[in-house]
Scaffold this motif. Structure first.
Motif, mmCIF file in Angstrom:
data_model
loop_
_atom_site.group_PDB
_atom_site.id
_atom_site.type_symbol
_atom_site.label_atom_id
_atom_site.label_comp_id
_atom_site.label_asym_id
_atom_site.label_seq_id
_atom_site.Cartn_x
_atom_site.Cartn_y
_atom_site.Cartn_z
ATOM 1 N N ASP A 253 -17.775 46.845 30.901
ATOM 2 C CA ASP A 253 -17.400 48.225 31.207
ATOM 3 C C ASP A 253 -16.408 48.240 32.357
ATOM 4 O O ASP A 253 -16.672 47.669 33.427
ATOM 5 C CB ASP A 253 -18.640 49.048 31.566
ATOM 6 C CG ASP A 253 -19.653 49.084 30.431
ATOM 7 O OD1 ASP A 253 -19.229 49.229 29.279
ATOM 8 O OD2 ASP A 253 -20.861 48.932 30.706
ATOM 9 N N LEU A 254 -15.265 48.892 32.152
ATOM 10 C CA LEU A 254 -14.198 48.927 33.152
ATOM 11 C C LEU A 254 -13.778 50.358 33.425
ATOM 12 O O LEU A 254 -13.781 51.206 32.520
ATOM 13 C CB LEU A 254 -12.985 48.116 32.679
ATOM 14 C CG LEU A 254 -13.212 46.648 32.343
ATOM 15 C CD1 LEU A 254 -11.951 46.041 31.755
ATOM 16 C CD2 LEU A 254 -13.661 45.869 33.567
ATOM 17 N N LEU A 255 -13.412 50.608 34.673
ATOM 18 C CA LEU A 255 -12.846 51.898 35.073
ATOM 19 C C LEU A 255 -11.401 51.675 35.490
ATOM 20 O O LEU A 255 -11.110 50.851 36.369
ATOM 21 C CB LEU A 255 -13.637 52.504 36.233
ATOM 22 C CG LEU A 255 -13.003 53.742 36.882
ATOM 23 C CD1 LEU A 255 -12.993 54.908 35.898
ATOM 24 C CD2 LEU A 255 -13.733 54.127 38.163
ATOM 25 N N LEU A 256 -10.485 52.400 34.861
ATOM 26 C CA LEU A 256 -9.074 52.382 35.248
ATOM 27 C C LEU A 256 -8.848 53.537 36.222
ATOM 28 O O LEU A 256 -8.713 54.697 35.817
ATOM 29 C CB LEU A 256 -8.179 52.504 34.014
ATOM 30 C CG LEU A 256 -6.673 52.512 34.273
ATOM 31 C CD1 LEU A 256 -6.241 51.225 34.955
ATOM 32 C CD2 LEU A 256 -5.914 52.720 32.971
ATOM 33 N N ASP A 257 -8.853 53.214 37.506
ATOM 34 C CA ASP A 257 -8.723 54.219 38.562
ATOM 35 C C ASP A 257 -7.243 54.542 38.746
ATOM 36 O O ASP A 257 -6.452 53.693 39.193
ATOM 37 C CB ASP A 257 -9.338 53.690 39.851
ATOM 38 C CG ASP A 257 -9.460 54.771 40.918
ATOM 39 O OD1 ASP A 257 -8.965 55.893 40.676
ATOM 40 O OD2 ASP A 257 -10.045 54.504 41.977
ATOM 41 N N LEU A 258 -6.871 55.776 38.437
ATOM 42 C CA LEU A 258 -5.470 56.205 38.486
ATOM 43 C C LEU A 258 -5.192 57.177 39.628
ATOM 44 O O LEU A 258 -4.119 57.801 39.658
ATOM 45 C CB LEU A 258 -5.072 56.860 37.158
ATOM 46 C CG LEU A 258 -5.179 55.980 35.914
ATOM 47 C CD1 LEU A 258 -4.880 56.800 34.661
ATOM 48 C CD2 LEU A 258 -4.233 54.794 36.008
ATOM 49 N N GLU A 259 -6.123 57.325 40.573
ATOM 50 C CA GLU A 259 -5.930 58.289 41.653
ATOM 51 C C GLU A 259 -4.731 57.916 42.525
ATOM 52 O O GLU A 259 -3.887 58.759 42.842
ATOM 53 C CB GLU A 259 -7.206 58.382 42.502
ATOM 54 C CG GLU A 259 -8.391 58.972 41.764
ATOM 55 C CD GLU A 259 -8.104 60.369 41.246
ATOM 56 O OE1 GLU A 259 -7.478 61.156 41.986
ATOM 57 O OE2 GLU A 259 -8.498 60.672 40.102
ATOM 58 N N LYS A 328 -12.291 51.602 23.464
ATOM 59 C CA LYS A 328 -13.061 50.410 23.121
ATOM 60 C C LYS A 328 -12.119 49.297 22.694
ATOM 61 O O LYS A 328 -11.070 49.540 22.098
ATOM 62 C CB LYS A 328 -14.074 50.713 22.015
ATOM 63 C CG LYS A 328 -15.159 51.684 22.437
ATOM 64 C CD LYS A 328 -16.208 51.849 21.358
ATOM 65 C CE LYS A 328 -17.360 52.719 21.833
ATOM 66 N NZ LYS A 328 -18.122 52.061 22.924
ATOM 67 N N PHE A 329 -12.541 48.057 22.966
ATOM 68 C CA PHE A 329 -11.696 46.908 22.618
ATOM 69 C C PHE A 329 -12.592 45.687 22.436
ATOM 70 O O PHE A 329 -13.788 45.689 22.769
ATOM 71 C CB PHE A 329 -10.665 46.637 23.719
ATOM 72 C CG PHE A 329 -11.270 46.196 25.027
ATOM 73 C CD1 PHE A 329 -11.506 44.848 25.302
ATOM 74 C CD2 PHE A 329 -11.603 47.139 25.990
ATOM 75 C CE1 PHE A 329 -12.072 44.452 26.484
ATOM 76 C CE2 PHE A 329 -12.165 46.740 27.190
ATOM 77 C CZ PHE A 329 -12.405 45.394 27.440
ATOM 78 N N CYS A 330 -11.987 44.627 21.906
ATOM 79 C CA CYS A 330 -12.652 43.341 21.734
ATOM 80 C C CYS A 330 -11.659 42.247 22.102
ATOM 81 O O CYS A 330 -10.499 42.282 21.680
ATOM 82 C CB CYS A 330 -13.150 43.155 20.303
ATOM 83 S SG CYS A 330 -13.885 41.537 19.981
ATOM 84 N N ASP A 339 -15.187 48.466 27.060
ATOM 85 C CA ASP A 339 -14.510 49.758 27.007
ATOM 86 C C ASP A 339 -13.933 50.078 28.376
ATOM 87 O O ASP A 339 -14.411 49.599 29.407
ATOM 88 C CB ASP A 339 -15.466 50.871 26.551
ATOM 89 C CG ASP A 339 -16.749 50.903 27.358
ATOM 90 O OD1 ASP A 339 -16.672 51.135 28.571
ATOM 91 O OD2 ASP A 339 -17.827 50.686 26.783
ATOM 92 N N ILE A 340 -12.874 50.864 28.349
ATOM 93 C CA ILE A 340 -12.177 51.297 29.565
ATOM 94 C C ILE A 340 -12.224 52.812 29.629
ATOM 95 O O ILE A 340 -11.878 53.494 28.653
ATOM 96 C CB ILE A 340 -10.719 50.805 29.570
ATOM 97 C CG1 ILE A 340 -10.660 49.281 29.541
ATOM 98 C CG2 ILE A 340 -9.981 51.331 30.799
ATOM 99 C CD1 ILE A 340 -9.246 48.733 29.536
ATOM 100 N N SER A 341 -12.647 53.348 30.749
ATOM 101 C CA SER A 341 -12.676 54.788 30.973
ATOM 102 C C SER A 341 -11.746 55.122 32.126
ATOM 103 O O SER A 341 -11.473 54.284 32.992
ATOM 104 C CB SER A 341 -14.100 55.272 31.289
ATOM 105 O OG SER A 341 -14.621 54.594 32.406
#
Length: 809
Positions: A253-259, A328-330, A339-341
Motif C-alpha cells: 500500500d502506497l500513498l502518493l503525497d502531492l501536497e 491497483k497494480f502488479c 495500490d497507490i492512493s
C-alpha cells in the motif's frame, strides 16, 4: 544397507560402519569418522539421497555427501554460523532510550559492565539498538542489573533474540520455502509450549529481510519515476507492509503525497516571469492544475505514468469508486500486488498507531498473528475468505488488551494532529508511555472467551474510549455523520463515522461468536496446553485446522459440520418442545441429510455401522481423550446428549428383569449416542466445483424442461449437469470415501445436529478437504431448506463463490 556393516566404493577409500550412536561414514586415508544421519544439518531424501540444510545442497549418495561435508564451503558456513551464535550470546537488545541517542552514549553506559565491541542502531526509527560486548560475562552482569536508565529514560534491556542462520547464495537472497499447512504444522509441533508456538508463528509468517528489501527497492523506483512527473511528491508506504503486522504476500500500500507538488505548482504559476524553464512547466503538470483537478482524473494520470514509465508494472487499473480511490497494480518480477492512493493521509496516522501498539508490548504481535491465522483457517462459508478482515481482527485484539490492561496505557504526551477534520492525536514515542506491570499469560484463550459471549449487536467497540459504548453511539463531531450500524460494530479509532466491520452480515457475526466459543472450549483442554508425546496435533496446530476444535471432535481426523435448527418451520417448533434433543424431529433431519447426499450431490450412501468404539478409558492417550477438558461453568452449555463418561468415573450396570446385573465384558463401551444415524458414503464426481456457473446456465436456459422455482430440484439438476460433463460412465474407483454419523446436540443458545465425517484413508487427501469446505456451507442451508425452515432460493454464495476455489486444479 540391511545388516551389512558397510560397503566399499570403487576407489576403496570410503567405508561405512555402524557405531553405538548411529551410522557413521569413514572417509579418506586419515579414516576420520563423520556423523551423517545424526548431523542436524543433514536431511535424508528418498532413494538414498541427502540434503544439506545449511548450504542448501543435495547429494545423490553418501560418498557425495561426505565430500561436501569435508569441503571448504560447508566448513566456512559452519564457522560463520558459530561466530554469529557467539555474537548473539554476547549481545543485548536495548530499547526505551530517547530519540537521537547516539551509539557512543550507549557504549559509554554499557561499558561499565564490560568492554563494548559494537553498537548497531536502528536506522529507520531509532527505537532500538543491539549492543555487543566482548564476552558473555559482561552481558550477564548487565542482565542482572534490575533497572537501567539513560538521560532520564528507563531502558529496557533483554537478551538478543537468537535467529535461525540462513545462507544466502551469491547474486541473490535466500529464498524462503513456501509455508504450506504441513510445514507450519511440523514447525509448531516441535515447540515446547503454546507461548513458544505463538512466538515461532510470528517468525514463520512475517516478511523476511530480503522481502522487505525488495519492497524498499520498489518504493525507491516509484519515487524516482513519479518525481520526474510530479516534482516534490513523496511515495510513502503504509499498511500491513510497515505497521508491524506484516505477513507473506501482503499487499504493498502506497500513498502518493502531492501536497508539496501543489504548493510548488502554485508558487511557480504566481511567480513573476515564470516561463518554460521551471520544473513544473517541463513536467506533465504544464497543462494540469492539481488543486482543482477532480480525483478521478488524477488517478487516471497516475495510472498512465505507471503503465508507460515504470518497468515491470502490469495490470494497472484505477478504482475511483472505492471508499478510498486507488490505482491497483502488479509488479511482474517480484509478484507483488499493491495500490497507490492520492488522498489517504489518515492511513499514515493509522500505521504509526499500530506501530506504537506493536512496540509497546511484545505480546501484541504474537496474539495478532495467531488470531488472524485462526480466522483465516476457519473461513467464511459464503466467500471463502477469513471471518473478519485483518484490520478488524487487529482492532479487536487491541481492544481486548485495553480491557485487560495488559499493554501500555496510551496516555503519554500526545502529538497533536488533525487530518481531514479528524483528531488523530496520540503519543509517538514508546518511551513516553506508562509502563504496565501486568504480566498475564494465556491471552489467546482469554481472547476467545471474551468475544465468544460478546454482545456485538447491542454495543459499539470504541478503542478511543477504551470500552464498549451502548447504542446508538454519539455522532462524530467532526462531520456530523453517524456510524453505520450492523451485526458487528467496530469503530475506527480515528475516523469515528467508519464502522470497520460494516460489511459483516448477521450470519458471519453469529459464526464468529460461535467459532470463538468453540475455540475457547478447546483452549481449556490438555490437548491445547500440553505437548503430545506421540507427535499428534496439539496447541495452536490443532486450533488452526478447520473443524478440528468444534464441539464433539475427539480427534484431529474428524471433520464436523454443525446444522443449527432455529428457523420458523414446524420442525423447529417441535424441537423447542423437546429440550432433550430426542424425538421424531431428529430422524426427519437425518432423512434430509441422506436426501442431500444421495439425491442432490449424487453420492453413494448406504447404512453404515457406528464408528468403532474407542479403547478403554485407561488406555486412551493423554493427548486425545475427550475427557481432558477442564470442567467449567460453560461446559453445561455444550451438547448434553450421550456424552462419554469421565475418566475414572464409575458406571452403574443396568439391571435385567430378574434383578441381576449384566457382566461388564458383555457391555462394550462406546461414545456413540443413542440417537445417531450412520452412513458409508462414496463420491464419484466433483459435484462441488463450478456449481455457480452451471446453475447460472440452467437458470438462463430457454428450454421448457428448465428448472422451476424449487431450489432443491435446481441443485439436483446442477449436479446432474456436472456428472454429464465429466462423463455418464461411473469410474472404476470413487474419488473419495468417508463415514458419516449424525447426532443430536443441544445448548442453551440453540438446538442443532452435528454431522461427523471420517475420511478413508486417514490422513485425508487435499481433495477431501476441498469437498469438506464446500459441504460445510452447502449442507446446513440445504437441509434447513428441505425442512422448510428457510425460504426457497438459490443464493450464489452458498457454494463458496464460483465453486472453483474448492478445486485443486
Amino acid at each position: 544397507g540391511g545388516s551389512q556393516a558397510g560397503r566399499t566404493t570403487s576407489g576403496g577409500s570410503s567405508r561405512g560402519e555402524t557405531g553405538a550412536g548411529g551410522r557413521w561414514w569413514r572417509c579418506g586415508e586419515g579414516g576420520h569418522r563423520v556423523p551423517v544421519p545424526t548431523d542436524p544439518d543433514v536431511e535424508a531424501l528418498p532413494r538414498g539421497g541427502f540434503r544439506c540444510r545449511l548450504c542448501q545442497v543435495s547429494a545423490a549418495n553418501r560418498p557425495s555427501l561426505v565430500e561436501h561435508l569435508r569441503g571448504k564451503k560447508h566448513r566456512r558456513l559452519r564457522s560463520l554460523r558459530a561466530e554469529r551464535r557467539a555474537q548473539e550470546q554476547r549481545s543485548l537488545f536495548v530499547s526505551g532510550f530517547a530519540r537521537g541517542t547516539s551509539g557512543t552514549e550507549l557504549a559509554e553506559y554499557f561499558g561499565a559492565f564490560g568492554e563494548v565491541a559494537a553498537v548497531v542502531m536502528d536506522k529507520e526509527k531509532g527505537a532500538y539498538a543491539i549492543v555487543e560486548l566482548r564476552d558473555a560475562a559482561g552481558r550477564e552482569r548487565a542482565l542482572a542489573e534490575p533497572q537501567h536508565g539513560l538521560s532520564g529514560h528507563r531502558l529496557r534491556v533483554r537478551p538478543r533474540e537468537e535467529k535461525v542462520f540462513a545462507y544466502g547464495r551469491p547474486g541473490r537472497g535466500p529464498r524462503r520455502e513456501p509455508l504450506g499447512p504441513g510445514r507450519l504444522e511440523q514447525a509448531l509441533c516441535q515447540a515446547s509450549d503454546v507461548d513458544s508456538q505463538m512466538s515461532q508463528l510470528v517468525g514463520l509468517l512475517e516478511l523476511s529481510e530480503d522481502e522487505r528489501r525488495v519492497r524498499h527497492l520498489l518504493v525507491t523506483l516509484f519515487q524516482e519515476v513519479f518525481t520526474e512527473f510530479f516534482p516534490g511528491c513523496a511515495v510513502v508506504p503504509f499498511g500491513s507492509s510497515v505497521n508491524g503486522f506484516d505477513t507473506r504476500g501482503c499487499d504493498l500500500d502506497l500513498l502518493l503525497d502531492l501536497e508539496l507538488t501543489k504548493s510548488l505548482q502554485a508558487s511557480t504559476r504566481d511567480a513573476p516571469g515564470a516561463g518554460s524553464g521551471s520544473g513544473a512547466e517541463d513536467s506533465i503538470l504544464s497543462d494540469i492544475d492539481l488543486a482543482v483537478t477532480p480525483a478521478p482524473e488524477v488517478l487516471e494520470l497516475v495510472a498512465t505514468v505507471l503503465r508507460r514509465c515504470v518497468p515491470g508494472v502490469r495490470r494497472v487499473r484505477a478504482v475511483p469508486t472505492a471508499r478510498r480511490p486507488v490505482v491497483k497494480f502488479c509488479h511482474k518480477q517480484s509478484g507483488l500486488v499493491g495500490d497507490i492512493s492520492v488522498d489517504n493521509r489518515l492511513a499514515l496516522l493509522n500505521t504509526r498507531f499500530l506501530q506504537l501498539c506493536a512496540e509497546a508490548d511484545e505480546r501484541v504481535r504474537p496474539l495478532v498473528y495467531a488470531v488472524r491465522l485462526w480466522a483465516k483457517q476457519q473461513g467464511n462459508p459464503s466467500g471463502g475468505g477469513p471471518l473478519l478482515n485483518n484490520y478488524a481482527l487487529t482492532l479487536l485484539v487491541l481492544f481486548f488488551l485495553q480491557t485487560r490492561s495488559t499493554g501500555r496505557s496510551i496516555s503519554g504526551d500526545e502529538d497533536r494532529a488533525v487530518v481531514a477534520g479528524w483528531d488523530c492525536s496520540f503519543p509517538r514515542d514508546v518511551a513516553s508511555l506508562e509502563p504496565s506491570t501486568n504480566t498475564e499469560s494465556s491471552l489467546l484463550a482469554k481472547f476467545f472467551h471474551v468475544f465468544g459471549d460478546f454482545d456485538f449487536t447491542g454495543q459499539v467497540i470504541s478503542l478511543r474510549e477504551g470500552q464498549a459504548l451502548p447504542l446508538p453511539p454519539p455522532t462524530a463531531p467532526e462531520t456530523g455523520d453517524a456510524l453505520k450500524l450492523g451485526p458487528l460494530n467496530l469503530q475506527d479509532p480515528f475516523e469515528l463515522n467508519h464502522n470497520v466491520a460494516a460489511n459483516v452480515n448477521e450470519k458471519t457475526a453469529s459464526r464468529f461468536g460461535r467459532c470463538c466459543r468453540d475455540a475457547a472450549k478447546y483452549c481449556r483442554s490438555l490437548q491445547y496446553r500440553r505437548k503430545s508425546s506421540k507427535g499428534r496435533a496439539w496447541g495452536l496446530t490443532r486450533l488452526f485446522q478447520p473443524g478440528a476444535v468444534e464441539p464433539g471432535a475427539a480427534s484431529a481426523g474428524a471433520f464436523l459440520i454443525s446444522i443449527p435448527l432455529d428457523g420458523a418451520g414446524s420442525s423447529s417448533q417441535q424441537l423447542c418442545q423437546e429440550p432433550g434433543g430426542r424425538g421424531p424431529w431428529f430422524w426427519e433431519v437425518c432423512d434430509a441429510i441422506a436426501f442431500i447426499l444421495r439425491d442432490v450431490l449424487k453420492c453413494s450412501c448406504t447404512a453404515g455401522k457406528p464408528p468403532r468404539a474407542p479403547r478403554e478409558e485407561s488406555e486412551l492417550p493423554v493427548d486425545s481423550a475427550p475427557s481432558e477438558e477442564l470442567p467449567t461453568e460453560s461446559d453445561t452449555e455444550e451438547p448434553s446428549v450421550a456424552e462419554p463418561s469421565s475418566v475414572g468415573s464409575k458406571r452403574h450396570l443396568p439391571e435385567v428383569t430378574n434383578g441381576t446385573t449384566l457382566p461388564a465384558k458383555k457391555r462394550p463401551r462406546t461414545n456413540v449416542p443413542d440417537e445417531a444415524a450412520n452412513w458409508s458414503c462414496a463420491i464419484w464426481h466433483r459435484v462441488w466445483t463450478g456449481r455457480r456457473r452451471v446453475r447460472r446456465q440452467l437458470q438462463q436456459g430457454d428450454s421448457p424442461e428448465g428448472p422451476d422455482g424449487d431450489s432443491l430440484e435446481l441443485e439436483q439438476k446442477v449436479s446432474e449437469a456436472i456428472v454429464q460433463q465429466e462423463g455418464t460412465e461411473q469410474p472404476l474407483q470413487p474419488l473419495l470415501r468417508f463415514e458419516a454419523s449424525a447426532r443430536a446436540a443441544s445448548t442453551r443458545r440453540e438446538m442443532r445436529v452435528l454431522l461427523r465425517l471420517v475420511p478413508s484413508p486417514v490422513p485425508p487427501s487435499p481433495l477431501f478437504r476441498d469437498f469438506f469446505h464446500f459441504l460445510r456451507s452447502f449442507l446446513p442451508a440445504t437441509v434447513r431448506r428441505r425442512l422448510g425452515q428457510e425460504p426457497t432460493g438459490c443464493p450464489d454464495a452458498q457454494d463458496g463463490g464460483d465453486g472453483e476455489v474448492f478445486s485443486t486444479s
